[in-house]
Write an enzyme that holds these catalytic residues in place. Structure first.
Site, short mmCIF file in Angstrom:
data_model
loop_
_atom_site.label_atom_id
_atom_site.label_comp_id
_atom_site.label_asym_id
_atom_site.label_seq_id
_atom_site.Cartn_x
_atom_site.Cartn_y
_atom_site.Cartn_z
CD GLU A 35 -2.63 1.35 2.54
OE1 GLU A 35 -2.27 0.68 3.54
OE2 GLU A 35 -3.56 2.16 2.56
NE ARG A 260 4.80 -8.91 10.86
CZ ARG A 260 4.43 -7.64 10.90
NH1 ARG A 260 3.16 -7.32 10.92
NH2 ARG A 260 5.33 -6.68 10.92
CE LYS A 270 2.68 0.03 5.32
NZ LYS A 270 1.87 0.13 4.12
#
Length: 553
Positions: A35, A260, A270
């Site tokens: 994104e 992850r 983020k």
RNA sequence: AGACCCAUGGUGUAAUUGGCAACACUGCAGAUUUUGGUUCUGUCAUUCUAGGUUCGAGUCCUAGUGGGUCUACCA
């Protein structure tokens, strides 16, 4: 289907199986779907490496697709940075950069298709009402009062939503699934929302935007992605992902989730990375202490090291916490091969060779890199006064195993002479101000006939030709390896106040010609990378990673 | 509370799908070294627990324990 490479992890096992079954005619196509609302970090690097490496291994392709379905947070400049970071990492995607926003028209049609099949409806409920209708974990939800609108009414309303007749938040398009489904995501999830907001690419063309679940999987299908690899937290979305494939009757991409990667001392959120930047705790997204690709690049981490790290840490479905030391090992491993060795004295003290004639100079030739002869040699200027490391001198040798400067010791100056320590001078506080030595003229490096055995070798820089350089020394940004894992405590409570130390050091003259991004090994000290802040007058180096040391003094 | 996922040294990943638990990093000990770097050698495990199946279980079955994920008109 000849020679299918052996699977190295569970994802590849699925792929090998698909290949053997002739699924999609043996076509493999993955994608990396960031994104564009922030910078890429080490966690993204892992996803990038997995997607690109697996495709490469099985003769497939990898798309780069911006998942830009939320106009409020996404910006074009992030797109450019993401592209740069991926190329720097060493990967080139298939064709042009793609955008979920390019599929808005298709997605809108998909919305209509669902409505026509009686599988979606326009809901006038407020966000709070929708939340209440969801029920709870283990408790069934309740149907929206608008759930049974006719296909005609839904079509009409959805069209008018698109045409901008309704204000933000007044209506949504919802899938009609099952409000009692054990997976909360399948309790009539919202597919489209109204946002009268300009999009970074489509401008004011749209005022309705699809949500992740109605954009991601559909984009995969449009692009013919065969294997859609994502992290574990999307496991529950897979049920919806598959439901929509069936309902829409579109190309069946397959979603596979992997764990992850977490790395000690590195933040991969983020939101929190952004906070560090906005609160001025770091100098920017590319601060060398950041776990961003931009930060690690500036720090001097080779992209090869990051790729190696990501590949060696494996692919599983298990929560994992990688040791920072392993990342550093991967960095050193690459740099040991590639970085030329130069000399710089970080904490200088003057050493005078009293029997070396005043005014005399000479040069020594030294290898640039003992690991790589092709890097050649360079000249080192030498004179009566040199800078040496303050830590390399002891007023009294601590023990038998101490090999460096101390009264009466013989020590080799790297690539130059062996010197004998005669004494030192100090100020009132006992700080050493000068070390006095004599040298053995017949101990010249490479032609040593002195017979003197020096157990230690130290680095040095000639005083008259030394250049002043700024060195930025880094420690971990946090005092705790997992600063987010402490309940009730904010991660900022674990900021390491000593994460940055700026010092003035003395470097050999050849360093003046170094270019930004170039990494050197400062002999016996570590690897250092030229920072873009460097100017003609003053070179600036970032400490990349230290050398290992087995010295236990 | 419900559903789903996971469990192998300090860390991470393997184990020919039921056959002597391997590799990497770290640690420790040593050799080499004009970087206390590099390189090389040696060394560090009752495979979460309890039962069961089997000649044989890290692997299969059952129960338990522990950890994770999910209730945004974010992605």
């Amino acid at each position: 289907m000849p020679n299918i490479p052996e699977a190295d992890n569970f994802i590849e096992e699925f792929i090998v199986e698909d290949l053997k079954n002739g699924k999609h005619n043996g076509r493999i196509h993955t994608r990396f779907p960031p994104e564009p609302n922030g910078y890429l970090h080490i966690g993204h690097a892992k996803a990038i490496v997995i997607n690109f490496e697996i495709a490469k291994k099985y003769g497939g392709k990898t798309n780069l697709r911006m998942d830009d379905t939320n106009p409020t947070t996404e910006e074009t400049h992030f797109v450019t940075n993401i592209e740069n970071d991926i190329r720097w990492l060493g990967y080139e995607w298939e064709g042009d950069t793609l955008y979920a926003s390019d599929y808005f028209a298709t997605l809108y049609e998909y919305g209509l298709r669902l409505i026509d099949k009686g599988l979606a409806y326009v809901d006038d409920s407020t966000p709070d009402e929708i939340e209440a209708q969801k029920g709870d974990i283990g408790i069934p939800g309740t149907n929206s009062p608008y759930r049974d609108r006719s296909i005609e009414e839904n079509r009409d309303l959805f069209t008018r939503m698109k045409d901008g007749e309704f204000p933000d938040g007044s209506k949504v398009l919802r899938a009609k699934i099952d409000m009692a489904h054990p997976n909360l995501l399948l309790r009539d999830p919202v597919l489209y929302r109204i946002k009268h907001e300009d999009h970074h690419r489509t401008g004011d063309q749209w005022c309705i935007y699809p949500l992740y679940d109605f954009a991601h999987g559909q984009s995969d299908s449009v692009e013919g992605i065969t294997h859609s690899l994502c992290s574990l937290e999307f496991r529950h979305h897979r049920d919806l992902y598959n439901w929509l494939i069936e309902a829409l009757e579109i190309f069946p991409s397959r979603q596979i989730e992997f764990a992850r990667m977490n790395v000690d001392y590195l933040i991969t959120s983020k939101r929190r990375l952004k906070k560090l930047v906005e609160e001025g705790i770091v100098s920017g997204w590319d601060d060398p202490r950041m776990g961003t690709l931009a930060g690690m690049r500036r720090r001097g981490y080779p992209s090869l090291a990051i790729r190696n790290f990501c590949m060696r840490t494996g692919v599983t479905k298990r929560e994992n916490q990688q040791e920072f030391g392993f990342l550093e090992h991967c960095v050193r491993e690459v740099l040991n091969e590639s970085a030329n060795r130069y000399m710089a004295v970080l904490n200088p003290v003057k050493l005078v060779i009293t029997n070396y004639p005043e005014g005399q100079t000479e040069t020594f030739v030294t290898d640039n890199n003992p690991e790589d002869e092709s890097q050649g040699t360079r000249e080192l200027p030498f004179s009566r006064e040199i800078w040496v490391e303050r830590e390399d001198f002891r007023k009294e040798p601590q023990n038998r195993k101490y090999f460096r400067l101390a009264p009466g010791k013989d020590v080799r100056l790297k690539s130059a002479y062996i010197i004998h320590v005669d004494g030192h001078e100090e100020d009132e506080d006992g700080n050493v101000t000068q070390i006095n030595c004599t040298y053995y003229p017949n101990s010249r490096s490479g032609e040593d006939t002195s017979g003197v055995k020096a157990k230690g070798t130290i680095h040095w820089v000639s005083v008259d030709t030394a250049i002043d350089v700024e060195v930025r020394q880094y420690e971990n940004l946090f005092t705790d390896p997992t600063p987010m894992d402490h309940e009730g405590k904010d991660f900022l409570e674990f900021i390491n106040p000593n994460s940055l130390t700026v010092i003035e050091a003395k470097g050999e003259p050849a360093l003046a010609k170094a270019e930004a991004g170039q990494t050197f090994q400062f002999l016996r000290k570590g690897y250092f990378t030229v920072d873009p802040d460097s100017t003609e007058e003053k070179m600036v180096f970032n400490s990349t990673v230290g050398l290992k040391s087995s010295w236990k003094g």
